[in-house]
Design a protein around this motif. Structure first.
Motif, PDB file in Angstrom:
ATOM      1  N   SER A   1     -27.651 -23.026  51.583  1.00 36.74           N
ATOM      2  CA  SER A   1     -27.882 -22.754  50.178  1.00 36.74           C
ATOM      3  C   SER A   1     -27.668 -21.152  50.123  1.00 36.74           C
ATOM      4  O   SER A   1     -28.098 -20.275  51.105  1.00 36.74           O
ATOM      5  CB  SER A   1     -29.283 -22.870  49.498  1.00 36.74           C
ATOM      6  OG  SER A   1     -29.297 -24.363  49.354  1.00 36.74           O
TER       7      SER A   1
ATOM      8  N   ARG B   1     -27.543 -17.808  46.657  1.00 37.29           N
ATOM      9  CA  ARG B   1     -27.704 -17.555  45.295  1.00 37.29           C
ATOM     10  C   ARG B   1     -26.700 -16.182  45.145  1.00 37.29           C
ATOM     11  O   ARG B   1     -27.335 -15.154  45.682  1.00 37.29           O
ATOM     12  CB  ARG B   1     -29.173 -17.362  44.989  1.00 37.29           C
ATOM     13  CG  ARG B   1     -29.366 -17.148  43.480  1.00 37.29           C
ATOM     14  CD  ARG B   1     -30.790 -16.805  43.270  1.00 37.29           C
ATOM     15  NE  ARG B   1     -31.004 -17.025  41.850  1.00 37.29           N
ATOM     16  CZ  ARG B   1     -32.077 -16.309  41.050  1.00 37.29           C
ATOM     17  NH1 ARG B   1     -32.628 -15.079  41.816  1.00 37.29           N
ATOM     18  NH2 ARG B   1     -32.320 -16.546  39.838  1.00 37.29           N
TER      19      ARG B   1
ATOM     20  N   SER C   1     -25.434 -13.446  42.447  1.00 35.16           N
ATOM     21  CA  SER C   1     -25.959 -12.668  41.355  1.00 35.16           C
ATOM     22  C   SER C   1     -24.763 -11.832  40.785  1.00 35.16           C
ATOM     23  O   SER C   1     -24.028 -11.290  41.457  1.00 35.16           O
ATOM     24  CB  SER C   1     -27.139 -12.060  41.663  1.00 35.16           C
ATOM     25  OG  SER C   1     -28.279 -12.749  41.842  1.00 35.16           O
TER      26      SER C   1
ATOM     27  N   HIS D   1     -26.471 -15.656  37.514  1.00 39.16           N
ATOM     28  CA  HIS D   1     -26.690 -16.237  38.787  1.00 39.16           C
ATOM     29  C   HIS D   1     -25.908 -17.683  38.920  1.00 39.16           C
ATOM     30  O   HIS D   1     -25.532 -18.223  37.879  1.00 39.16           O
ATOM     31  CB  HIS D   1     -28.378 -16.441  38.976  1.00 39.16           C
ATOM     32  CG  HIS D   1     -28.981 -15.520  38.672  1.00 39.16           C
ATOM     33  ND1 HIS D   1     -29.304 -14.429  39.634  1.00 39.16           N
ATOM     34  CD2 HIS D   1     -30.194 -15.006  37.721  1.00 39.16           C
ATOM     35  CE1 HIS D   1     -30.085 -13.562  39.148  1.00 39.16           C
ATOM     36  NE2 HIS D   1     -30.624 -13.983  37.856  1.00 39.16           N
TER      37      HIS D   1
ATOM     38  N   GLU E   1     -26.666 -20.562  41.816  1.00 36.79           N
ATOM     39  CA  GLU E   1     -27.429 -21.134  42.872  1.00 36.79           C
ATOM     40  C   GLU E   1     -26.542 -22.238  43.305  1.00 36.79           C
ATOM     41  O   GLU E   1     -26.319 -23.295  42.689  1.00 36.79           O
ATOM     42  CB  GLU E   1     -28.493 -21.919  42.069  1.00 36.79           C
ATOM     43  CG  GLU E   1     -29.630 -22.246  43.253  1.00 36.79           C
ATOM     44  CD  GLU E   1     -30.446 -21.197  43.987  1.00 36.79           C
ATOM     45  OE1 GLU E   1     -30.760 -20.149  43.202  1.00 36.79           O
ATOM     46  OE2 GLU E   1     -30.450 -21.389  45.086  1.00 36.79           O
TER      47      GLU E   1
ATOM     48  N   ASN F   1     -26.112 -25.133  46.353  1.00 41.19           N
ATOM     49  CA  ASN F   1     -27.056 -25.860  47.318  1.00 41.19           C
ATOM     50  C   ASN F   1     -25.836 -26.930  47.827  1.00 41.19           C
ATOM     51  O   ASN F   1     -24.766 -26.989  47.329  1.00 41.19           O
ATOM     52  CB  ASN F   1     -27.922 -26.854  46.456  1.00 41.19           C
ATOM     53  CG  ASN F   1     -29.169 -25.910  46.100  1.00 41.19           C
ATOM     54  OD1 ASN F   1     -29.598 -25.026  46.559  1.00 41.19           O
ATOM     55  ND2 ASN F   1     -29.542 -25.910  44.693  1.00 41.19           N
TER      56      ASN F   1
END
Length: 127
Positions: free
Chosen positions: A16, A18, A20, A84, A86, A88
């Motif tokens: 994963s 993240r 921004s 953002h 995210e 996964n």
């Protein structure tokens, strides 16, 4: 408007990350902010987007490419003017430079890069 991405890097398959995107100068009550990516030798493609509307109060709608549905989540921290992504269950095919983009108004053509007037510099994601 200035957009600055962060959070890219290298991760193993299934991992994963993240991303921004810090936005400054965005004063539009209604706006569309999106994530695009460009893999080597391929065209830039829309990954996800979030629309901020106003009807007496702010509300959001999200949009995703089929290839990332269920794995990626786009969100916006309005107080911090930050977008953002995210990510996964990352796959090798997700390897690309990821760009943040923004425009005033709706998200009807959220996957059309030519509709976006503001772009970040990009951040590399390697799986």
């Amino acid at each position: 408007v200035q957009l600055v991405e962060s959070g890219g890097g290298s991760v193993q398959t299934g991992g994963s990350l993240r991303l921004s995107c810090a936005a400054s100068g965005m004063t539009y009550r209604r706006s569309c902010m999106g994530w695009f990516r460009q893999a080597p030798g391929k065209e830039r493609e829309g990954v996800a987007a979030i629309y901020t509307g106003y009807n007496g109060f702010s509300y959001h709608s999200t949009y995703y490419a089929d290839s990332v549905k269920g794995r990626f989540t786009v969100s916006q921290d309005s107080a911090k003017n930050t977008l953002h992504l995210e990510m996964n269950s990352l796959k090798p095919k997700d390897t690309a430079i990821y760009f943040c983009a923004a425009k005033a108004g709706d998200c009807y053509r959220w996957a059309e890069e030519r509709d976006f007037g503001y772009w970040g510099q990009g951040t590399q994601v390697t799986v």
